[in-house]
Design an enzyme around this catalytic site. Structure first.
Site, mmCIF file in Angstrom:
data_model
loop_
_atom_site.group_PDB
_atom_site.id
_atom_site.type_symbol
_atom_site.label_atom_id
_atom_site.label_comp_id
_atom_site.label_asym_id
_atom_site.label_seq_id
_atom_site.Cartn_x
_atom_site.Cartn_y
_atom_site.Cartn_z
ATOM 1 N N HIS A 57 0.841 -1.192 0.000
ATOM 2 C CA HIS A 57 0.000 0.000 0.000
ATOM 3 C C HIS A 57 0.885 1.254 0.000
ATOM 4 C CE1 HIS A 57 -3.228 -2.674 2.111
ATOM 5 N NE2 HIS A 57 -3.140 -2.915 0.811
ATOM 6 N N HIS A 81 -7.118 -0.827 2.742
ATOM 7 C CA HIS A 81 -6.575 -1.198 1.441
ATOM 8 C C HIS A 81 -7.037 -0.150 0.433
ATOM 9 C CE1 HIS A 81 -5.596 -5.374 2.872
ATOM 10 N NE2 HIS A 81 -6.444 -4.945 3.803
#
Length: 540
Positions: free
Chosen positions: A481, A519
């Site tokens: 990420h 996410h």
């Protein structure tokens, strides 16, 4: 070659932006260039269970971080997608919207950034999705978007579903069932949600086309703004843009392309004899990523009972429809822990991590041994192992992306600077201790201890901070990420325009001024939808 709108990078945001412009402005030509190939008919790309295997394929940039000084000098995987749809084509499709507080904090960091508040983003979240539950609040979700979102329960349910839920809910860590964690408040235990989507056509797509540098006209005494004219590919092809250029190359290659084009820190450009078009010391800085610790736990007679991936009995056809997960758990860390870390880091007392309701950690239990490369540890794929993971969702450590060559074919230096702050250590330790409480709370007869190898010892609730830090330094990794390396407020403005350059925007994860607590896929769809609207509004 000429076009009206040139999108550089065919990842998630690039494909959405190109598609939306083509739909709204049919009289203009839209060209999308992508360094990888188009693999949308590839059955491996379309198979959820193949996501981890794809990390070793030719469909990713196989980048590594620099040696991480706070993780025992280890290099950490930093792969990103190298195919049309980018990382969204090679990931596991997790769909989390993050917290409303994340977006409100984003907006507060940027002059004129009101459009990035949660309430302003909400129409774009809704526009992008077809939510799975028609009984959900219509004000929170969209039901006609291109991305179909499903819950694990909707398509499948695993044998350990109830045991895992009870372990989280009864562990004494303050988690309750959250019936809709994707409506702005994710804290609690919620259904695992994910997406698998199909791409759109309608734009001119050039694949295997690596951007070498932007073509820029430096400003003069009359017009001090530099003008973006086009791009030169590494094979010498030149594509000119009559209207706008949008860079969507991701957290690593967007700042690399800017620097190769003469936009960036003076010392970096001079080191590789790149003519300075626009000096900006912020390009490539503020890189952030969510560090995670994974642990493998043995199931008692799991192979025989069919509880996890690899068991002959774990074989229902619907299990192949997504990741082997039922639940996602999001929690806040005790503010005293955070204040202690912030004080040691000499941070301000009104830090964004202390906003009430801000989520700090994510916990997940996966029914099988999944893609965590821990040297020397090879958990068997026989139904006897589950994977547990804890993520620090909002790290305060910041790193950088710097170039190592004047060529776009040479990977940049990627330094996330993991685990560098006391605050990050406090948060991850607290998250790990919470997960240990959950694991201790499983029903008898399910777990049979942690799978470890020498010199490690199993982590327990009696483990010291040094014990936990030692395990993190030896084994922690990434969930990919990455963001922040061309941050809004320092590299782009609130309308995604590169500061000091006409006709150039950035529309990808690199513009995030700070991490988001989840996410990133859902957030990037909303970003792309809003970016497309900004461009379309400017054309009308």
């Amino acid at each position: 070659m000429e076009t009206d709108y040139l999108i550089i990078g065919g990842g998630l945001t690039g494909t959405v932006i190109a598609s939306r412009i083509a739909e709204a402005l049919p009289n203009y030509e839209v060209t999308l260039v992508e360094a990888g190939t188009n693999e949308h008919s590839n059955p491996i790309i379309l198979a959820p269970a193949q996501a981890h295997a794809l990390r070793e394929s030719d469909h990713v940039w196989k980048d590594l971080s620099t040696p991480q000084r706070h993780l025992n000098g280890r290099t950490i995987s930093a792969i990103t997608g190298k195919t049309l749809s980018g990382s969204s084509a090679v990931n596991a499709g997790f769909w989390t919207r993050c917290s409303a507080t994340d977006y409100d904090d984003w907006a507060s960091k940027v002059p004129g950034g009101e459009r990035w508040r949660y309430e302003s983003q909400l129409p774009y979240f809704k526009k992008s999705e077809t939510w799975y539950d028609p009984q959900s609040n219509q004000d929170d979700h969209g039901f006609q978007g291109p991305v179909k979102v499903h819950s694990a329960k909707e398509t499948r349910s695993y044998p350990l579903r109830e045991q895992v839920a009870n372990a989280f809910l009864n562990a004494g860590i303050g988690l309750k069932l959250n019936k809709d964690a994707q409506a702005g408040d994710p804290i609690g235990i919620s259904e695992w949600t994910e997406n698998w989507h199909q791409g759109k056509s309608g734009v001119k797509v050039l694949t295997n086309a690596v951007a070498g540098k932007l073509l820029l006209d430096k400003g003069d005494s009359v017009d001090t703004h530099t003008a973006a004219k086009g791009v030169e590919l590494v094979d010498g092809t030149i594509i000119l843009a009559r209207k706008e250029i949008v860079i969507c190359c991701g957290a690593f290659r967007t700042p690399q392309l800017l620097m190769l084009s003469g936009i960036g820190p003076k010392a970096q450009l001079e080191a590789f004899n790149i003519p300075i078009i626009l000096e900006n010391e912020a390009v490539g800085q503020k890189l952030h990523d969510q560090i995670s610790l994974s642990m493998f736990y043995k199931l008692r007679n799991g192979s025989e009972k069919g509880w996890a991936l690899g068991s002959p009995s774990f074989n229902k056809p619907e299990y192949a429809m997504g990741s082997p997960v039922d639940w996602l758990a999001i929690s806040s860390v005790n503010q005293e822990n955070i204040k202690r870390g912030l004080a040691l880091d000499q941070e301000r007392e009104d830090h964004f991590l202390l906003v009430p309701g801000r989520p700090h950690t994510e916990m997940v239990i996966v029914y099988g041994p999944v893609g965590i490369g821990i040297p020397g540890l090879k958990p068997p794929l026989d139904g006897s192992i589950i994977t547990t993971a804890v993520l620090n969702l909002l790290p305060t450590s910041r790193g950088s992306v710097t170039i190592t060559s004047s060529s776009a074919t040479v990977s940049p230096n990627i330094d996330p600077n993991y685990y560098a702050t006391h605050t990050d250590r406090e948060i991850l330790r607290a998250g790990i201790r919470n997960l240990l409480k959950v694991l201790n709370n499983f029903e008898d007869g399910v777990l049979d201890g942690e799978l470890v190898i020498e010199p490690w010892k199993s982590l327990t609730l009696d483990s010291t901070d040094d014990d936990i830090d030692g395990r993190v330094k030896a084994t922690a990794s990434t969930w990919y990420h990455f963001g922040g390396s061309a941050a809004m407020g320092t590299v782009v403005d609130a309308d995604l325009r590169v500061m000091g350059v006409r006709g150039l925007r950035i529309g990808d994860v690199s513009i995030l001024p700070g991490p988001l607590g989840g996410h990133y896929q859902a957030a990037m769809y909303a970003l792309a939808e809003q970016a497309a609207d900004l461009i379309i509004e400017g054309a009308k």
